[in-house]
Design an enzyme around this catalytic site. Structure first.
Site, PDB file in Angstrom:
ATOM      1  N   LYS A 151      34.772  28.730 -44.664  1.00 46.81           N
ATOM      2  CA  LYS A 151      34.902  28.528 -46.124  1.00 46.81           C
ATOM      3  C   LYS A 151      36.302  28.920 -46.591  1.00 46.81           C
ATOM      4  O   LYS A 151      36.925  28.210 -47.381  1.00 46.81           O
ATOM      5  CB  LYS A 151      33.855  29.364 -46.857  1.00 46.81           C
ATOM      6  N   GLY A 204      22.367  20.208 -45.241  1.00 45.50           N
ATOM      7  CA  GLY A 204      21.973  20.579 -43.883  1.00 45.50           C
ATOM      8  C   GLY A 204      20.480  20.886 -43.743  1.00 45.50           C
ATOM      9  O   GLY A 204      19.836  20.385 -42.806  1.00 45.50           O
ATOM     10  N   ASP A 244      31.821  21.255 -46.601  1.00 44.39           N
ATOM     11  CA  ASP A 244      32.938  22.090 -47.098  1.00 44.39           C
ATOM     12  C   ASP A 244      34.269  21.421 -46.765  1.00 44.39           C
ATOM     13  O   ASP A 244      35.188  21.381 -47.595  1.00 44.39           O
ATOM     14  CB  ASP A 244      32.919  23.479 -46.442  1.00 44.39           C
ATOM     15  N   LYS A 300      31.661  21.658 -54.299  1.00 45.72           N
ATOM     16  CA  LYS A 300      30.819  21.443 -53.114  1.00 45.72           C
ATOM     17  C   LYS A 300      29.483  22.152 -53.335  1.00 45.72           C
ATOM     18  O   LYS A 300      29.426  23.328 -53.708  1.00 45.72           O
ATOM     19  CB  LYS A 300      31.490  21.982 -51.855  1.00 45.72           C
ATOM     20  N   GLY A 343      23.702  23.581 -48.615  1.00 46.09           N
ATOM     21  CA  GLY A 343      23.079  24.738 -47.988  1.00 46.09           C
ATOM     22  C   GLY A 343      21.862  25.219 -48.756  1.00 46.09           C
ATOM     23  O   GLY A 343      21.167  24.448 -49.432  1.00 46.09           O
TER      24      GLY A 343
HETATM   25  N1  LIG Z   1      32.987  39.046 -46.182  1.00 46.35           N
HETATM   26  C1  LIG Z   1      31.939  38.268 -46.467  1.00 46.35           C
HETATM   27  N2  LIG Z   1      31.564  38.080 -47.743  1.00 46.35           N
HETATM   28  C2  LIG Z   1      30.512  37.296 -48.063  1.00 46.35           C
HETATM   29  N3  LIG Z   1      29.745  36.637 -47.155  1.00 46.35           N
HETATM   30  C3  LIG Z   1      30.075  36.778 -45.847  1.00 46.35           C
HETATM   31  C4  LIG Z   1      31.182  37.581 -45.464  1.00 46.35           C
HETATM   32  N4  LIG Z   1      31.288  37.510 -44.116  1.00 46.35           N
HETATM   33  C5  LIG Z   1      30.291  36.723 -43.703  1.00 46.35           C
HETATM   34  N5  LIG Z   1      29.546  36.258 -44.726  1.00 46.35           N
HETATM   35  C6  LIG Z   1      28.391  35.378 -44.574  1.00 46.35           C
HETATM   36  O1  LIG Z   1      28.793  34.048 -44.898  1.00 46.35           O
HETATM   37  C7  LIG Z   1      27.631  33.370 -45.403  1.00 46.35           C
HETATM   38  C8  LIG Z   1      28.055  32.099 -46.175  1.00 46.35           C
HETATM   39  O2  LIG Z   1      28.380  31.067 -45.270  1.00 46.35           O
HETATM   40  P1  LIG Z   1      27.297  29.917 -44.920  1.00 46.35           P
HETATM   41  O3  LIG Z   1      25.981  30.548 -44.559  1.00 46.35           O
HETATM   42  O4  LIG Z   1      27.936  29.016 -43.924  1.00 46.35           O
HETATM   43  O5  LIG Z   1      27.167  29.211 -46.345  1.00 46.35           O
HETATM   44  P2  LIG Z   1      26.562  27.751 -46.764  1.00 46.35           P
HETATM   45  O6  LIG Z   1      25.322  27.521 -45.941  1.00 46.35           O
HETATM   46  O7  LIG Z   1      26.305  27.912 -48.227  1.00 46.35           O
HETATM   47  O8  LIG Z   1      27.651  26.738 -46.485  1.00 46.35           O
HETATM   48  C9  LIG Z   1      26.956  34.412 -46.244  1.00 46.35           C
HETATM   49  O9  LIG Z   1      25.570  34.166 -46.392  1.00 46.35           O
HETATM   50  C10 LIG Z   1      27.248  35.720 -45.504  1.00 46.35           C
HETATM   51  O10 LIG Z   1      26.145  36.102 -44.714  1.00 46.35           O
HETATM   52  C1  LIG Z   2      29.159  18.421 -38.764  1.00 49.86           C
HETATM   53  C2  LIG Z   2      28.129  19.080 -39.612  1.00 49.86           C
HETATM   54  O1  LIG Z   2      27.715  20.196 -39.318  1.00 49.86           O
HETATM   55  N1  LIG Z   2      27.700  18.409 -40.674  1.00 49.86           N
HETATM   56  C3  LIG Z   2      26.729  18.920 -41.593  1.00 49.86           C
HETATM   57  C4  LIG Z   2      26.758  18.020 -42.827  1.00 49.86           C
HETATM   58  C5  LIG Z   2      25.932  18.535 -43.961  1.00 49.86           C
HETATM   59  C6  LIG Z   2      26.430  19.857 -44.530  1.00 49.86           C
HETATM   60  O2  LIG Z   2      27.565  20.270 -44.378  1.00 49.86           O
HETATM   61  O3  LIG Z   2      25.478  20.468 -45.250  1.00 49.86           O
HETATM   62  P1  LIG Z   2      25.498  21.922 -45.909  1.00 49.86           P
HETATM   63  O4  LIG Z   2      26.668  22.003 -46.816  1.00 49.86           O
HETATM   64  O5  LIG Z   2      24.188  21.938 -46.647  1.00 49.86           O
HETATM   65  O6  LIG Z   2      25.556  22.922 -44.799  1.00 49.86           O
HETATM   66  C7  LIG Z   2      25.306  18.910 -40.966  1.00 49.86           C
HETATM   67  O7  LIG Z   2      25.017  18.057 -40.140  1.00 49.86           O
HETATM   68  O8  LIG Z   2      24.499  19.750 -41.381  1.00 49.86           O
END
Ligand SMILES: Nc1ncnc2c1ncn2[C@@H]1O[C@H](COP(=O)(O)OP(=O)(O)O)[C@@H](O)[C@H]1O
Ligand SMILES: CC(=O)N[C@@H](CCC(=O)OP(=O)(O)O)C(=O)O
Length: 292
Positions: free
Chosen positions: A251, A73, A192, A37, A40
Protein backbone atom coordinates in the site's frame (compact mmCIF):
# COMPACT_ATOMS: atom_id res chain seq x y z
CA UNK A 1 -44.91 15.93 18.33
CA UNK A 2 -41.12 15.30 18.33
CA UNK A 3 -39.02 16.95 15.68
CA UNK A 4 -37.79 13.88 13.81
CA UNK A 5 -35.41 15.98 11.71
CA UNK A 6 -33.01 16.90 14.51
CA UNK A 7 -30.29 14.64 15.90
CA UNK A 8 -30.42 14.26 19.69
CA UNK A 9 -26.61 14.25 19.72
CA UNK A 10 -25.69 17.36 17.73
CA UNK A 11 -27.52 20.63 18.13
CA UNK A 12 -28.56 22.51 14.96
CA UNK A 13 -25.94 25.25 15.47
CA UNK A 14 -23.11 22.71 15.61
CA UNK A 15 -24.42 20.88 12.57
CA UNK A 16 -24.48 24.12 10.60
CA UNK A 17 -20.93 24.92 11.74
CA UNK A 18 -19.72 21.52 10.55
CA UNK A 19 -21.11 22.28 7.11
CA UNK A 20 -19.51 25.73 7.02
CA UNK A 21 -16.11 24.29 8.04
CA UNK A 22 -16.18 22.16 4.90
CA UNK A 23 -16.17 25.24 2.61
CA UNK A 24 -12.35 25.61 2.20
CA UNK A 25 -12.02 21.91 1.41
CA UNK A 26 -14.81 22.00 -1.14
CA UNK A 27 -13.16 25.04 -2.77
CA UNK A 28 -9.77 23.30 -2.80
CA UNK A 29 -10.94 20.06 -4.38
CA UNK A 30 -13.76 21.19 -6.69
CA UNK A 31 -12.79 20.41 -10.28
CA UNK A 32 -9.92 18.15 -9.13
CA UNK A 33 -9.71 14.45 -9.91
CA UNK A 34 -9.68 12.11 -6.93
CA UNK A 35 -9.03 8.38 -7.35
CA UNK A 36 -10.44 6.15 -4.63
CA UNK A 37 -9.56 2.49 -4.25
CA UNK A 38 -12.26 0.40 -2.60
CA UNK A 39 -11.96 -3.31 -1.95
CA UNK A 40 -10.99 -6.04 0.46
CA UNK A 41 -12.85 -6.43 3.74
CA UNK A 42 -14.14 -2.82 3.57
CA UNK A 43 -16.48 -3.90 0.78
CA UNK A 44 -18.24 -6.83 2.40
CA UNK A 45 -20.91 -5.03 4.42
CA UNK A 46 -23.69 -4.08 1.98
CA UNK A 47 -25.19 -1.27 4.07
CA UNK A 48 -21.76 0.27 4.52
CA UNK A 49 -21.06 -0.05 0.80
CA UNK A 50 -24.26 1.86 0.05
CA UNK A 51 -23.22 4.52 2.55
CA UNK A 52 -19.77 4.85 0.91
CA UNK A 53 -21.41 5.32 -2.50
CA UNK A 54 -23.67 8.06 -1.05
CA UNK A 55 -20.61 9.81 0.40
CA UNK A 56 -18.90 9.66 -3.01
CA UNK A 57 -21.99 11.09 -4.67
CA UNK A 58 -21.97 13.97 -2.18
CA UNK A 59 -18.32 14.72 -3.04
CA UNK A 60 -19.15 14.57 -6.73
CA UNK A 61 -22.02 17.01 -6.25
CA UNK A 62 -19.48 19.33 -4.57
CA UNK A 63 -17.64 19.38 -7.92
CA UNK A 64 -14.98 16.68 -7.48
CA UNK A 65 -14.19 14.40 -10.40
CA UNK A 66 -14.31 10.92 -8.89
CA UNK A 67 -12.79 7.69 -10.14
CA UNK A 68 -13.62 4.67 -8.00
CA UNK A 69 -11.19 1.83 -8.69
CA UNK A 70 -12.32 -1.39 -7.07
CA UNK A 71 -11.06 -4.82 -6.22
CA UNK A 72 -13.21 -7.53 -4.75
CA UNK A 73 -10.78 -10.26 -3.73
CA UNK A 74 -13.23 -11.78 -1.20
CA UNK A 75 -15.87 -12.14 -3.96
CA UNK A 76 -13.34 -13.85 -6.25
CA UNK A 77 -12.52 -16.21 -3.37
CA UNK A 78 -16.21 -17.12 -2.97
CA UNK A 79 -16.70 -17.74 -6.69
CA UNK A 80 -13.58 -19.92 -6.86
CA UNK A 81 -14.63 -21.89 -3.78
CA UNK A 82 -18.02 -22.53 -5.40
CA UNK A 83 -16.27 -24.36 -8.26
CA UNK A 84 -13.80 -26.12 -5.97
CA UNK A 85 -10.83 -24.01 -7.11
CA UNK A 86 -8.31 -22.76 -4.53
CA UNK A 87 -5.95 -19.81 -4.85
CA UNK A 88 -2.27 -19.59 -4.05
CA UNK A 89 -0.80 -16.22 -3.07
CA UNK A 90 2.68 -14.81 -3.57
CA UNK A 91 3.52 -11.49 -1.89
CA UNK A 92 -0.15 -10.52 -1.74
CA UNK A 93 -0.80 -11.35 -5.41
CA UNK A 94 -3.17 -14.16 -6.46
CA UNK A 95 -1.51 -16.76 -8.66
CA UNK A 96 -3.86 -16.61 -11.64
CA UNK A 97 -4.36 -19.60 -13.94
CA UNK A 98 -6.77 -19.51 -16.91
CA UNK A 99 -9.81 -20.53 -14.82
CA UNK A 100 -8.99 -17.98 -12.12
CA UNK A 101 -8.55 -15.26 -14.77
CA UNK A 102 -11.97 -16.06 -16.23
CA UNK A 103 -13.60 -15.99 -12.79
CA UNK A 104 -11.78 -12.79 -11.76
CA UNK A 105 -12.97 -11.02 -14.92
CA UNK A 106 -16.57 -12.18 -14.47
CA UNK A 107 -16.65 -11.32 -10.77
CA UNK A 108 -14.89 -7.94 -10.93
CA UNK A 109 -15.97 -6.50 -14.31
CA UNK A 110 -19.36 -8.22 -14.39
CA UNK A 111 -20.49 -8.56 -10.77
CA UNK A 112 -18.80 -6.16 -8.36
CA UNK A 113 -18.54 -3.34 -10.90
CA UNK A 114 -22.25 -3.38 -11.64
CA UNK A 115 -23.15 -3.68 -7.94
CA UNK A 116 -21.24 -0.45 -7.30
CA UNK A 117 -22.78 1.30 -10.31
CA UNK A 118 -26.23 0.26 -9.04
CA UNK A 119 -25.41 1.55 -5.53
CA UNK A 120 -24.44 4.98 -6.92
CA UNK A 121 -27.72 4.96 -8.86
CA UNK A 122 -29.65 4.02 -5.72
CA UNK A 123 -28.08 7.03 -3.98
CA UNK A 124 -29.44 9.25 -6.78
CA UNK A 125 -26.29 9.56 -8.90
CA UNK A 126 -25.07 8.41 -12.31
CA UNK A 127 -22.09 6.09 -12.51
CA UNK A 128 -20.39 4.56 -15.52
CA UNK A 129 -18.81 1.17 -14.90
CA UNK A 130 -15.84 0.03 -16.97
CA UNK A 131 -12.76 -2.13 -16.56
CA UNK A 132 -9.17 -1.57 -17.66
CA UNK A 133 -9.93 -3.19 -21.04
CA UNK A 134 -12.38 -0.44 -22.02
CA UNK A 135 -10.81 2.28 -24.14
CA UNK A 136 -7.48 0.51 -23.40
CA UNK A 137 -7.51 2.29 -20.03
CA UNK A 138 -5.01 -0.19 -18.53
CA UNK A 139 -2.39 -1.98 -20.60
CA UNK A 140 -0.42 -4.63 -18.72
CA UNK A 141 2.28 -7.20 -19.35
CA UNK A 142 2.85 -10.48 -17.58
CA UNK A 143 4.09 -9.89 -14.02
CA UNK A 144 7.87 -9.88 -13.86
CA UNK A 145 9.10 -11.68 -10.74
CA UNK A 146 10.96 -14.67 -9.37
CA UNK A 147 7.79 -16.78 -9.30
CA UNK A 148 5.48 -17.34 -12.30
CA UNK A 149 2.11 -15.89 -11.25
CA UNK A 150 0.30 -16.82 -14.47
CA UNK A 151 -2.01 -14.09 -15.74
CA UNK A 152 -1.10 -11.49 -13.10
CA UNK A 153 -0.33 -8.21 -14.84
CA UNK A 154 2.07 -5.32 -14.23
CA UNK A 155 0.68 -2.07 -15.62
CA UNK A 156 2.67 -0.72 -18.55
CA UNK A 157 0.56 2.24 -19.60
CA UNK A 158 -2.62 4.13 -18.78
CA UNK A 159 -4.87 5.83 -21.36
CA UNK A 160 -7.27 8.14 -19.53
CA UNK A 161 -9.22 9.45 -22.53
CA UNK A 162 -12.35 7.38 -21.87
CA UNK A 163 -12.13 8.13 -18.16
CA UNK A 164 -11.90 11.87 -18.80
CA UNK A 165 -14.75 11.74 -21.34
CA UNK A 166 -16.96 10.12 -18.68
CA UNK A 167 -15.88 12.61 -16.01
CA UNK A 168 -16.49 15.53 -18.39
CA UNK A 169 -20.03 14.22 -18.98
CA UNK A 170 -20.66 14.15 -15.22
CA UNK A 171 -20.40 10.44 -14.51
CA UNK A 172 -18.85 8.97 -11.41
CA UNK A 173 -16.43 6.52 -13.02
CA UNK A 174 -16.20 3.00 -11.58
CA UNK A 175 -13.23 0.90 -12.75
CA UNK A 176 -12.59 -2.84 -12.24
CA UNK A 177 -8.90 -3.82 -11.98
CA UNK A 178 -8.77 -5.98 -15.12
CA UNK A 179 -6.22 -5.01 -17.79
CA UNK A 180 -5.48 -5.91 -21.40
CA UNK A 181 -2.10 -6.87 -22.81
CA UNK A 182 -0.52 -5.92 -26.12
CA UNK A 183 -0.43 -9.69 -26.60
CA UNK A 184 -4.26 -9.81 -26.60
CA UNK A 185 -4.30 -11.48 -23.17
CA UNK A 186 -6.45 -10.37 -20.22
CA UNK A 187 -4.55 -9.73 -16.96
CA UNK A 188 -5.51 -9.73 -13.30
CA UNK A 189 -4.12 -6.58 -11.66
CA UNK A 190 -4.08 -5.87 -7.95
CA UNK A 191 -6.59 -3.05 -7.37
CA UNK A 192 -4.22 -0.90 -5.26
CA UNK A 193 -1.72 -0.98 -8.13
CA UNK A 194 -4.43 -0.15 -10.67
CA UNK A 195 -5.64 2.80 -8.58
CA UNK A 196 -2.12 4.20 -8.13
CA UNK A 197 -1.38 3.91 -11.86
CA UNK A 198 -4.69 5.54 -12.82
CA UNK A 199 -4.17 8.35 -10.28
CA UNK A 200 -0.73 9.14 -11.73
CA UNK A 201 -1.86 8.60 -15.33
CA UNK A 202 -4.84 10.95 -15.16
CA UNK A 203 -3.15 13.69 -13.12
CA UNK A 204 -5.23 13.17 -10.00
CA UNK A 205 -4.87 15.49 -7.02
CA UNK A 206 -5.38 12.64 -4.57
CA UNK A 207 -5.24 8.88 -4.27
CA UNK A 208 -7.31 7.39 -1.47
CA UNK A 209 -6.80 3.75 -0.50
CA UNK A 210 -9.67 2.47 1.63
CA UNK A 211 -8.75 -0.52 3.75
CA UNK A 212 -9.83 -2.06 7.05
CA UNK A 213 -7.33 -0.41 9.44
CA UNK A 214 -7.29 3.23 10.57
CA UNK A 215 -4.21 4.00 8.49
CA UNK A 216 -0.48 3.63 9.13
CA UNK A 217 0.12 2.76 12.78
CA UNK A 218 3.49 2.80 14.56
CA UNK A 219 2.23 -0.29 16.41
CA UNK A 220 -0.11 -2.17 14.11
CA UNK A 221 -2.08 -3.53 17.10
CA UNK A 222 -2.56 -0.12 18.76
CA UNK A 223 -5.14 2.15 17.09
CA UNK A 224 -3.95 5.10 19.21
CA UNK A 225 -0.58 4.96 17.36
CA UNK A 226 -2.04 6.35 14.11
CA UNK A 227 0.35 8.50 12.03
CA UNK A 228 -1.99 11.20 10.68
CA UNK A 229 0.48 12.93 8.39
CA UNK A 230 3.41 11.05 6.86
CA UNK A 231 6.04 12.81 4.72
CA UNK A 232 7.08 10.42 1.95
CA UNK A 233 10.75 10.79 2.95
CA UNK A 234 9.97 8.92 6.20
CA UNK A 235 8.51 5.84 4.49
CA UNK A 236 11.88 4.10 3.85
CA UNK A 237 12.65 4.31 7.60
CA UNK A 238 9.28 2.74 8.48
CA UNK A 239 10.01 -0.04 6.00
CA UNK A 240 13.56 -0.57 7.29
CA UNK A 241 12.64 -0.66 11.00
CA UNK A 242 9.80 -3.16 10.41
CA UNK A 243 6.94 -0.79 11.33
CA UNK A 244 5.26 -1.55 8.02
CA UNK A 245 4.40 -5.21 7.56
CA UNK A 246 2.33 -7.46 5.31
CA UNK A 247 -0.34 -5.76 3.24
CA UNK A 248 0.73 -2.28 4.40
CA UNK A 249 4.03 -2.55 2.49
CA UNK A 250 2.53 -2.67 -1.04
CA UNK A 251 0.00 0.00 0.00
CA UNK A 252 2.78 2.43 0.90
CA UNK A 253 4.65 1.48 -2.27
CA UNK A 254 1.52 2.38 -4.24
CA UNK A 255 1.30 5.72 -2.41
CA UNK A 256 4.95 6.51 -3.22
CA UNK A 257 4.47 5.49 -6.87
CA UNK A 258 1.44 7.77 -7.15
CA UNK A 259 3.29 10.69 -5.52
CA UNK A 260 6.30 10.27 -7.81
CA UNK A 261 3.82 10.20 -10.71
CA UNK A 262 2.57 13.68 -9.76
CA UNK A 263 -0.30 12.96 -7.34
CA UNK A 264 -0.27 15.57 -4.53
CA UNK A 265 -1.44 13.49 -1.57
CA UNK A 266 -2.16 9.82 -0.96
CA UNK A 267 -4.42 8.75 1.90
CA UNK A 268 -4.87 5.40 3.61
CA UNK A 269 -8.03 5.17 5.67
CA UNK A 270 -10.47 2.76 7.23
CA UNK A 271 -13.36 2.22 4.82
CA UNK A 272 -15.29 0.32 7.48
CA UNK A 273 -15.76 3.52 9.51
CA UNK A 274 -18.97 5.30 8.49
CA UNK A 275 -18.29 8.44 6.43
CA UNK A 276 -14.50 7.97 6.68
CA UNK A 277 -13.93 9.61 3.30
CA UNK A 278 -15.98 12.71 4.16
CA UNK A 279 -14.16 13.13 7.47
CA UNK A 280 -10.76 12.71 5.78
CA UNK A 281 -11.43 15.12 2.92
CA UNK A 282 -13.64 17.77 4.49
CA UNK A 283 -12.32 18.30 8.02
CA UNK A 284 -9.18 19.73 9.65
CA UNK A 285 -8.39 16.65 11.68
CA UNK A 286 -8.82 13.90 9.11
CA UNK A 287 -9.30 10.33 10.17
CA UNK A 288 -6.56 8.25 8.46
CA UNK A 289 -2.99 8.71 7.22
CA UNK A 290 -2.09 11.32 4.61
CA UNK A 291 1.19 10.71 2.76
CA UNK A 292 2.59 13.71 0.89
N1 LIG B 1 2.19 -0.36 10.46
C1 LIG B 1 0.99 -0.83 10.10
N2 LIG B 1 -0.10 -0.07 10.25
C2 LIG B 1 -1.33 -0.52 9.89
N3 LIG B 1 -1.57 -1.75 9.37
C3 LIG B 1 -0.50 -2.57 9.20
C4 LIG B 1 0.81 -2.14 9.54
N4 LIG B 1 1.66 -3.14 9.23
C5 LIG B 1 0.91 -4.13 8.74
N5 LIG B 1 -0.40 -3.82 8.70
C6 LIG B 1 -1.45 -4.71 8.21
O1 LIG B 1 -1.80 -4.30 6.89
C7 LIG B 1 -3.18 -4.66 6.70
C8 LIG B 1 -3.77 -3.89 5.50
O2 LIG B 1 -3.35 -4.48 4.29
P1 LIG B 1 -4.32 -5.50 3.50
O3 LIG B 1 -4.85 -6.54 4.45
O4 LIG B 1 -3.58 -5.96 2.30
O5 LIG B 1 -5.51 -4.51 3.10
P2 LIG B 1 -6.70 -4.66 1.99
O6 LIG B 1 -7.19 -6.08 2.04
O7 LIG B 1 -7.70 -3.65 2.46
O8 LIG B 1 -6.09 -4.28 0.66
C9 LIG B 1 -3.81 -4.34 8.02
O9 LIG B 1 -4.99 -5.09 8.25
C10 LIG B 1 -2.71 -4.65 9.04
O10 LIG B 1 -2.91 -5.92 9.62
C1 LIG C 1 -3.26 -10.05 -8.82
C2 LIG C 1 -4.28 -9.96 -7.74
O1 LIG C 1 -4.03 -10.36 -6.61
N1 LIG C 1 -5.46 -9.44 -8.07
C3 LIG C 1 -6.54 -9.27 -7.14
C4 LIG C 1 -7.56 -8.35 -7.80
C5 LIG C 1 -8.66 -7.92 -6.88
C6 LIG C 1 -8.18 -7.07 -5.71
O2 LIG C 1 -7.12 -6.47 -5.70
O3 LIG C 1 -9.09 -7.04 -4.72
P1 LIG C 1 -8.97 -6.41 -3.26
O4 LIG C 1 -8.63 -4.97 -3.41
O5 LIG C 1 -10.35 -6.62 -2.72
O6 LIG C 1 -7.92 -7.17 -2.52
C7 LIG C 1 -7.20 -10.63 -6.80
O7 LIG C 1 -7.21 -11.52 -7.64
O8 LIG C 1 -7.74 -10.74 -5.70
Amino acid sequence: MPNTKSSPLIDPQTRAEILVQAIPYIQRFAGKTIVIKYGGGAMLNQALMQSVMSDLLLLQLMGMRLVLVHGGGPFINRALEAIGHTSQWENGLRVTDATTMQVAQEVLAGGVNKTLVRAVGAAGGRALGICGLDGRLLTACKHDGDVDLGYVGDIESVDCRLLNDGLDKGYLMVVASIAGGRDGQVYNVNADHAAAAIAAGCGAQKLILMTDVLGVLTDKDDPSSLISVLPQAQVPDLLADGTLKGGMIPKLTCCLDALSGGVQQAHILDGTLPHAILLELLSDDGIGTMVY
